[in-house]
Structures are given as structure tokens and as C-alpha cells.
Write an enzyme that holds these catalytic residues in place. Sequence first.
Site, mmCIF file in Angstrom:
data_model
loop_
_atom_site.group_PDB
_atom_site.id
_atom_site.type_symbol
_atom_site.label_atom_id
_atom_site.label_comp_id
_atom_site.label_asym_id
_atom_site.label_seq_id
_atom_site.Cartn_x
_atom_site.Cartn_y
_atom_site.Cartn_z
ATOM 1 N N SER A 114 14.052 87.839 110.975
ATOM 2 C CA SER A 114 13.731 88.478 112.260
ATOM 3 C C SER A 114 12.988 89.807 112.102
ATOM 4 O O SER A 114 12.490 90.345 113.070
ATOM 5 C CB SER A 114 15.000 88.702 113.093
ATOM 6 O OG SER A 114 15.765 89.748 112.539
ATOM 7 N N LYS A 152 17.883 95.962 112.685
ATOM 8 C CA LYS A 152 16.886 95.941 113.763
ATOM 9 C C LYS A 152 16.311 97.338 113.960
ATOM 10 O O LYS A 152 16.921 98.339 113.579
ATOM 11 C CB LYS A 152 17.525 95.504 115.097
ATOM 12 C CG LYS A 152 17.958 94.055 115.138
ATOM 13 C CD LYS A 152 16.794 93.103 115.181
ATOM 14 C CE LYS A 152 17.236 91.660 115.112
ATOM 15 N NZ LYS A 152 17.773 91.275 113.795
#
Length: 198
Positions: A114, A152
Site C-alpha cells: 500500500s 501510512k
Amino acid sequence: MLQNQIIKQRKKQLRLKIDDIMEATGASRPSVCRWLAGDTKRISPEKLQKLADILQTTPDHLLGKDNVSTMKPILGIVKAGYDMYAEENIMGYEEVSEDESRQGDFYLRVSGDSMVNARICDGDLLYVKSCSDVESGQIAIVLIGDNEATVKRVIKKDHLLILEAANPNVENRYFNEKDIEELPVRIIGRVLYNKVRF
């Protein structure tokens, strides 16, 4: 002179037995015991190199001549995605310089894709500084609930905490103040850099 503390530390980190060191270096048991006790004044260059090889370091480091490196633990795996359970489980150690040692605290191994557009790929090692907050836009390790850890980019905007992926195929996640308090959502570290294996 051999630095026995370094030898003992590396032996423990690599889970080596005295027999392993004897076999790798061709040294006798009393010699290896003297190395570990710090009772050896001199060691042949050939044996020193073999000892350094099995301890995965350099002869200069074993002799205390460089004094510029230390070891940091790989604490486990962090998901570059979601739904990865966080579990601290020491998987090994990585050598860092003296400066890097002061900057960061531990490594985490990445699982998932991701964050590929931020050059964080599956299998990379992330070097992390422990902290409870980061500036908006920085990449962090975030714990969601009690056991879901993810890496993230953290965006703070209008009472929201956004966990932004760096892959168009992965959705961002949004948490309001209530979510942050009740789940909870906690920042546990800032990513300093990743170490790529080729």
C-alpha cells in the site's frame, strides 16, 4: 585487543553456541572461552577474520577500532495495508552507525504494497523513531485498536486523522476525534528511512 563484550553480544543476538564458533574459526574450546572472557591479548588475523565472519561484523569492530556501530532490533512485521495484527517479536538485529543509533529505536519488516509509491515495498526494513505524534504529512507506524499496526502517511485535517496510502488501489482511512479516543488510534513511531534488500 579483542572486545569481549562485542563478541558476547553478537553471540547472543545470533544465537550461536561455543561449538559454532569453534567450528567456524578452527579454534579450541579454551581459546573461544578466553575470547568471551576478555583474556586474549592477541589473535591471528586469519582467526580474527573467521570470527568476524561468523559474528557478521568486521575485524575492526571486534577490536574496538571503529566504535561507530551498534545493533537495533527488528521488532516484527508492519502491514503496508490494513488488518495486520501487531505483535512484538524480535526477528533479528541490524547494524546502524553511531549517528543512526541516536536517531532511531527499532526496525520493522514491511508486508504489503500500500506504500509502493512512497518507495516502501514488501520486504523492506523500516527504521523507526518511537514517538506518540508526527507532523501532518509524515510517514508513521500507527496502531489501530489494540493489535492492528500499519504504516501510512498521516494527514491531520479538520478534526480528522487520515491514514493515506501511497497506492491508488488502496483506500485511505479516516478517523474522527471519537474514533481516535475510543478505538483507540495511536501513533507509535515515525519512519526515518527504509533499508532495501537486493
